[in-house]
Design an enzyme around this catalytic site. Sequence first.
Site, short mmCIF file in Angstrom:
data_model
loop_
_atom_site.label_atom_id
_atom_site.label_comp_id
_atom_site.label_asym_id
_atom_site.label_seq_id
_atom_site.Cartn_x
_atom_site.Cartn_y
_atom_site.Cartn_z
N LYS A 1 39.60 41.29 29.57
CA LYS A 1 40.48 42.11 30.40
C LYS A 1 41.91 41.71 30.10
CE LYS A 1 41.43 43.48 35.14
NZ LYS A 1 41.01 43.39 36.52
N ARG B 1 47.22 50.61 40.80
CA ARG B 1 47.91 49.82 41.83
C ARG B 1 48.20 50.69 43.05
NH1 ARG B 1 49.94 45.42 38.28
NH2 ARG B 1 47.91 44.87 37.39
N ARG C 1 49.85 39.63 36.14
CA ARG C 1 48.64 38.81 36.13
C ARG C 1 48.50 38.04 34.81
NH1 ARG C 1 46.62 41.07 40.60
NH2 ARG C 1 46.22 43.31 40.74
N GLU D 1 36.13 35.23 25.06
CA GLU D 1 35.84 35.36 26.49
C GLU D 1 34.49 36.02 26.72
OE1 GLU D 1 37.42 34.49 29.29
OE2 GLU D 1 39.43 33.94 28.67
N LYS E 1 38.46 45.94 28.51
CA LYS E 1 39.31 46.77 29.36
C LYS E 1 40.78 46.44 29.12
CE LYS E 1 40.35 47.20 34.22
NZ LYS E 1 40.12 46.70 35.53
N SER F 1 42.92 53.64 34.70
CA SER F 1 43.73 54.64 35.40
C SER F 1 44.85 55.24 34.54
CB SER F 1 44.32 54.01 36.67
OG SER F 1 45.06 52.84 36.36
N TYR G 1 37.09 57.94 35.09
CA TYR G 1 37.33 58.76 36.28
C TYR G 1 36.85 60.20 36.08
CZ TYR G 1 39.88 54.64 37.69
OH TYR G 1 40.19 53.34 38.03
C1 PBG Z 1 41.07 44.25 39.69
C2 PBG Z 1 40.98 45.52 38.92
C3 PBG Z 1 42.02 46.26 38.35
C4 PBG Z 1 41.43 47.39 37.77
C5 PBG Z 1 40.07 47.30 37.99
N1 PBG Z 1 39.80 46.13 38.69
C6 PBG Z 1 43.49 46.05 38.41
C7 PBG Z 1 44.14 44.91 37.76
O1 PBG Z 1 43.51 44.03 37.15
O2 PBG Z 1 45.37 44.84 37.87
C8 PBG Z 1 42.16 48.47 37.05
C9 PBG Z 1 41.40 49.75 36.90
C10 PBG Z 1 42.23 50.89 36.44
O3 PBG Z 1 43.42 50.75 36.12
O4 PBG Z 1 41.68 52.00 36.41
N2 PBG Z 1 40.31 44.31 40.87
#
Ligand code: PBG
Length: 299
Positions: free
Chosen positions: A172, A182, A193, A209, A224, A250, A289
Amino acid sequence: MHPAELVLPLFVREGVSEPLPLGSMPGILQHSIDSLRRTAAEAAEAGVGGVMLFGVPEVRDATGSASCRTDGILNVATEAVAAEVGDAIVVQTDLCLDEFTDHGHCGVLDASGAVDNDATLVIYREMALAQARAGSQVLGLSGMMDGQVAAVRDALDGEGFHDTVIMAYSAKYASAFYGPFREAVDSQLTGDRRSYQLDPGNRREGLREAITDIEEGADIVMVKPAMSYLDVLADVAAASDVPVWAYQVSGEYSMIEAAAAHGWIDRNRAIEESLVGIKRAGADAILTYWATEVAGWLK
Ligand code: PBG
């Protein structure tokens, strides 16, 4: 591509009786429990393989305590969806603290304000049990804490949840493409992060990982975002002996919707091509989505 290879992420908001639209993700809603149930049933009807639930709580605190409570929004929603469609679709939950903490980080903070990895694992264990008890069949470990897969597997096995699946967000990356999410979860985060998510320039670490997570007992590993990380996805798919998933996040959704709304690209072809590309790179399943809509096209 088959509808069962698609997983639909869904947001459920505490304390609303009607679903609310999201400005940054046209067509996507923050659901009430009722609309969540209906939407999950529609996905099941379309042959979608799973729903991944994210909770948006009314009240947050420093340790994200609502994540572990039976009456916490995500656990309540999981129970409702599992009761409605648990036999027809795989009910999955996001296992992470960011939606529940008042600082928006994926873990708890130490005295200096840094994320405390090992203190977070203690909470993840409890959160995993709460989600399994609520009826989640797949736990999506998205917090990127070191050792989270081993910790959660141990907690689940200790309580007899041997069949609860761990899907590890292994690779990730600290990505700008999570931007619209967000808003979707009312994130309280200021800053970023980067101390726990991966550096976009680092290809090898994504693979490392994933291998670490498989060794710790992950049943599924994920890469991701998807589109900007297809090389990492291909690396992980070539090395993994467990299923490999990808999350079309997203920002990937909103970019295509925005360009299509301006008439700049052919929406449906762009959606299809984006998913085919992710599948071609090696994804066994894709969180998107558009899952229900695309499942309809595939049928
Ligand atoms: C963390 C989480 C995130 C997403 C899924 N799980 C946000 C992040 O790590 O900042 C992002 C999913 C998306 O952008 O569609 N719980």
